[in-house]
Design a protein around this motif. Structure first.
Motif, PDB file in Angstrom:
ATOM      1  N   UNK A 256       1.059  -1.110   0.058  1.00  0.00           N
ATOM      2  CA  UNK A 256       0.055  -0.327  -0.235  1.00  0.00           C
ATOM      3  C   UNK A 256       0.632   1.174  -0.136  1.00  0.00           C
ATOM      4  N   UNK A 257       0.025   2.831  -0.200  1.00  0.00           N
ATOM      5  CA  UNK A 257       0.937   3.837   0.026  1.00  0.00           C
ATOM      6  C   UNK A 257      -0.192   4.910  -0.337  1.00  0.00           C
ATOM      7  N   UNK A 258       0.172   5.838   0.746  1.00  0.00           N
ATOM      8  CA  UNK A 258      -0.997   6.580   1.262  1.00  0.00           C
ATOM      9  C   UNK A 258      -0.237   7.763   0.684  1.00  0.00           C
ATOM     10  N   UNK A 259      -0.839   8.906   0.237  1.00  0.00           N
ATOM     11  CA  UNK A 259      -0.455  10.609   0.698  1.00  0.00           C
ATOM     12  C   UNK A 259      -1.562  11.311   1.996  1.00  0.00           C
ATOM     13  N   UNK A 260      -0.965  12.242   2.777  1.00  0.00           N
ATOM     14  CA  UNK A 260      -1.966  12.847   3.054  1.00  0.00           C
ATOM     15  C   UNK A 260      -1.545  12.297   4.674  1.00  0.00           C
ATOM     16  N   UNK A 261      -1.417  12.868   5.808  1.00  0.00           N
ATOM     17  CA  UNK A 261      -0.470  12.724   7.046  1.00  0.00           C
ATOM     18  C   UNK A 261      -1.056  12.034   8.257  1.00  0.00           C
ATOM     19  N   UNK A 262      -2.413  12.217   8.273  1.00  0.00           N
ATOM     20  CA  UNK A 262      -3.591  11.908   9.062  1.00  0.00           C
ATOM     21  C   UNK A 262      -4.546  11.385   9.105  1.00  0.00           C
ATOM     22  N   UNK A 263      -4.473  10.287   7.777  1.00  0.00           N
ATOM     23  CA  UNK A 263      -5.460   8.638   8.339  1.00  0.00           C
ATOM     24  C   UNK A 263      -4.754   7.531   7.924  1.00  0.00           C
ATOM     25  N   UNK A 264      -5.603   7.144   8.630  1.00  0.00           N
ATOM     26  CA  UNK A 264      -5.292   5.965   8.379  1.00  0.00           C
ATOM     27  C   UNK A 264      -5.900   5.294   6.749  1.00  0.00           C
ATOM     28  N   UNK A 265      -4.428   4.681   6.849  1.00  0.00           N
ATOM     29  CA  UNK A 265      -4.875   2.937   5.491  1.00  0.00           C
ATOM     30  C   UNK A 265      -4.165   2.014   5.958  1.00  0.00           C
ATOM     31  N   UNK A 266      -4.666   1.563   4.612  1.00  0.00           N
ATOM     32  CA  UNK A 266      -4.338  -0.204   4.781  1.00  0.00           C
ATOM     33  C   UNK A 266      -4.038  -1.344   3.783  1.00  0.00           C
ATOM     34  N   UNK A 267      -3.044  -2.496   4.204  1.00  0.00           N
ATOM     35  CA  UNK A 267      -2.592  -2.480   2.902  1.00  0.00           C
ATOM     36  C   UNK A 267      -3.311  -4.497   2.552  1.00  0.00           C
ATOM     37  N   UNK A 268      -3.888  -4.759   1.664  1.00  0.00           N
ATOM     38  CA  UNK A 268      -4.186  -6.623   2.054  1.00  0.00           C
ATOM     39  C   UNK A 268      -2.953  -7.503   1.907  1.00  0.00           C
ATOM     40  N   UNK A 269      -2.311  -8.316   3.157  1.00  0.00           N
ATOM     41  CA  UNK A 269      -1.475  -9.655   2.944  1.00  0.00           C
ATOM     42  C   UNK A 269      -1.147 -10.796   2.600  1.00  0.00           C
ATOM     43  N   UNK A 270      -2.740 -11.414   2.329  1.00  0.00           N
ATOM     44  CA  UNK A 270      -3.075 -12.226   1.323  1.00  0.00           C
ATOM     45  C   UNK A 270      -1.848 -13.263   0.590  1.00  0.00           C
ATOM     46  N   UNK A 271      -1.903 -12.260  -0.383  1.00  0.00           N
ATOM     47  CA  UNK A 271      -0.895 -12.424  -1.679  1.00  0.00           C
ATOM     48  C   UNK A 271       0.492 -12.937  -1.002  1.00  0.00           C
ATOM     49  N   UNK A 272       1.315 -12.124   0.098  1.00  0.00           N
ATOM     50  CA  UNK A 272       2.342 -11.390   0.607  1.00  0.00           C
ATOM     51  C   UNK A 272       3.603 -12.733   1.758  1.00  0.00           C
ATOM     52  N   UNK A 273       2.231 -13.093   2.400  1.00  0.00           N
ATOM     53  CA  UNK A 273       2.577 -12.935   3.726  1.00  0.00           C
ATOM     54  C   UNK A 273       3.087 -14.758   3.524  1.00  0.00           C
TER      55      UNK A 273
END
Ligand code: GCB
Length: 606
Positions: A108-125
């Protein structure tokens, strides 16, 4: 589907693991990490606390002032039993932007310093094993970012950041990082709108799930007793003899959503909900139908060592002090605060004016240089083409994400879309017309929307106030202008300006007023910077507010002293706090306590 903005909670169907703590850390001094593949793993690292700002931990000024990338690394164990879940990594915030890799793959990548964000891990862990998480966080600002600033690069490549705002550009992983295991079919979003019908409360709701199974709802009271039920993804539930969410006297129901297949519970998500209404009627702001008077502060997320990093101890201390002093409201100046702050405000009944990070829309640096050298003329922020093509896109994103995150909080009674943009400029009008029109489409609760007006766009000069439902004024008569012996005149000038704004017929909140004060400096008679002057200044302002019927609130600047960029206007930070940075009272705190204890929450101005 992208990011769900629902706060992660453990339930019978979900698991949350906080992976904050001490991580590996490396400052990218030569800006080489991205090209050299640091995403695969860092070498020669030091240690860093997550969450925190990284700036005030080291003794090295180059790190404190670093402009560019910093890198974080940690290892996370993913349990085998999570194979049947959707597994996400969730960041509470990364200031101002980040990219996250797990086992070398971008998630995941995210722009903006004050908001939550998440990335899905199933295919990479790898399940049942440790996995490497690497994050790069970047803190650069320009005219198109939210917030705004500019960077000067010296010949040796060294970058210096000039924020167009008056707080230190704290950076890093500022909020907790969590692993979240969600059922494959899950609750993705909930939106509620509450209303009061006589003695009853009504919750209109809309639920988005990631599948097609049935949805049922239980409404639980504070004793966890089911008081009402409902079903379906959209509908309305009435609670008889409702307990309202009131300022200073909050009552929270749990709006518990379950996805079910017969008797099997597929997902279970509890959302705290407070029943209250907000509306603007003529020159008043009504909460639960009654004219409310805002007493409180503009705040910051700021404390020693943590910087802007979420600190539960300071958070709780601040709520204690707000209660002690008789404050009923705050503005989240100048960015959205941690989700845990908003939850506490819901629980404690603190009224919140929720602000986006759109601060610094004023060309401070260029105008300062022009004023100092006599060269050039005033440059206008909104005269720049990229502001109308790029900044506006980032600004709308910041608004969209803020409303997604905070829409259901009963504490939020108003949205502040920007702080002190240069609304003296003609070109600010079309910009904000679009911003307000866009924001209005996002809130089904239809809460008032506003921005804070600054002293260089006073009544008669501001080109944007017509779009705002409430006028928010940041005013410093008696500090930045007419200070010291001119204070008695400052008050009269202020009263006159207020009369101008009152002619718009809209309610007015004084969203900032304050005087820098060195704690412990006493002077009789007073001089500026002394504790005596701060109190005389406050009394003069309060007299002006009380002279104007349209003023329905006062939020002193600032709750506590806070860190800023160094410069000739600031003595180790901004000293306008009623409390010191270590959260002890100045004399002014007692004055405010006395005044606010004598002002009722409702019907102060009949
Ligand atoms: C303002 C700004 C705030 C500053 C304050 C001050 O108008 O909104 O960010 O800190 O003035 O103290 O100058």
């Amino acid at each position: 589907m992208k990011n769900s903005f629902l706060y992660p909670v453990d339930t019978c169907t979900r698991r949350v693991v906080d992976i904050s703590g001490i991580w590996k850390f490396k400052v990218d001094k030569n800006n080489e990490g991205r090209a050299k593949g640091w995403k695969d793993g860092l070498v020669d690292t030091t240690l860093m606390a997550v969450p925190s700002s990284y700036n005030d931990i080291f003794t090295d000024k180059d790190i404190r002032e670093h402009v560019g990338d910093v890198w974080y690394e940690t290892e996370v164990f993913i349990p085998v039993e999570w194979k049947n879940f959707n597994v996400d990594i969730r960041f509470g915030s990364a200031t101002h932007r980040a990219v996250v890799w797990v086992n070398g793959i971008e998630v995941v990548s995210h722009e903006g310093g004050y908001m939550p964000f998440s990335g899905r891990l199933n295919d990479v862990v790898k399940f049942g094993e440790k996995n490497k998480v690497v994050v790069v966080v970047n803190n650069e600002l320009d005219y198109t970012t939210i917030p705004c600033g500019t960077i000067k690069t010296y010949e040796d490549g060294k970058k210096i950041l000039f924020p167009f705002f008056d707080f230190f550009n704290y950076s890093g992983l500022h909020r907790q990082v969590k692993l979240v295991a969600l059922p494959k079919e899950s609750v993705y979003d909930i939106t509620v709108k509450t209303d009061i019908k006589g003695k009853d409360g009504v919750i209109d709701y809309e639920i988005i799930t990631t599948g097609n199974s049935d949805v049922i709802i239980d409404i639980l009271d504070e004793d966890e007793k089911v008081v009402e039920t409902g079903n379906g993804k959209k509908g309305s539930i009435t609670i008889n003899d409702v307990n309202l969410w009131k300022p200073g006297n909050a009552y929270l129901y749990t709006f518990n959503v379950k996805i079910v297949n017969g008797d099997t519970v597929i997902d279970d998500y509890p959302l705290p909900v407070g029943i209250r209404t907000v509306e603007v009627k003529e020159n008043r702001i009504l909460i639960n139908g009654e004219p409310f008077y805002f007493k409180g502060f503009g705040k910051h997320e700021d404390c020693e060592y943590h910087g802007r990093g979420y600190n539960p101890v300071v958070n709780l201390r601040d709520f204690e002090l707000l209660n002690w002093i008789g404050a009923n409201s705050v503005r989240t100046a100048h960015y959205p605060y941690a989700e845990e702050f908003m939850q506490m405000a819901d629980r404690k009944g603190l009224v919140v004016i929720d602000e986006t990070p759109a601060v610094g829309m004023f060309d401070m640096l260029n105008n300062f240089i022009a004023a100092g050298t006599g060269a050039g003329k005033k440059t206008g922020f909104f005269d720049r083409k990229e502001v109308h093509t790029k900044t506006i896109v980032n600004h709308k994103d910041a608004i969209r994400e803020l409303l997604l995150r905070d829409k259901n909080h009963p504490c939020v009674v108003m949205w502040c879309l920007a702080n002190e943009p240069d609304t003296s400029q003609d070109a600010s009008a079309p910009y904000f017309k679009q911003i307000f029109e866009y924001a209005k489409t996002l809130d089904i609760q239809n809460r008032p929307m506003t921005f804070t007006n600054f002293l260089m766009a006073p009544f008669g000069k501001c080109k944007v106030h017509e779009y705002a439902d409430v006028i928010l004024l940041n005013r410093y008569y008696g500090w930045y202008m007419q200070g010291g012996p001119e204070l008695p005149y400052a008050k009269e000038i202020f009263k006159k300006e207020l009369q101008g704004w009152a002619s718009t017929g809209k309610p007015i909140i004084i969203s900032e007023y304050g005087a820098d004060t060195m704690s412990g400096v006493h002077k009789l008679p007073s001089v500026m910077w002394s504790e005596e002057y701060q109190q005389e200044y406050l009394n003069a302002q309060h007299e002006a507010f009380d002279s104007c019927d349209n003023v329905v609130g006062e939020q002193m600047w600032n709750f506590a002293d806070f860190q800023t960029t160094e410069g000739i206007m600031r003595v180790n930070g901004n000293k306008k706090g009623a409390f010191t940075r270590t959260r002890q009272p100045k004399g002014a705190a007692y004055l405010l306590k006395e005044r606010w204890n004598n002002i009722p929450d409702y019907n102060y101005k009949k």
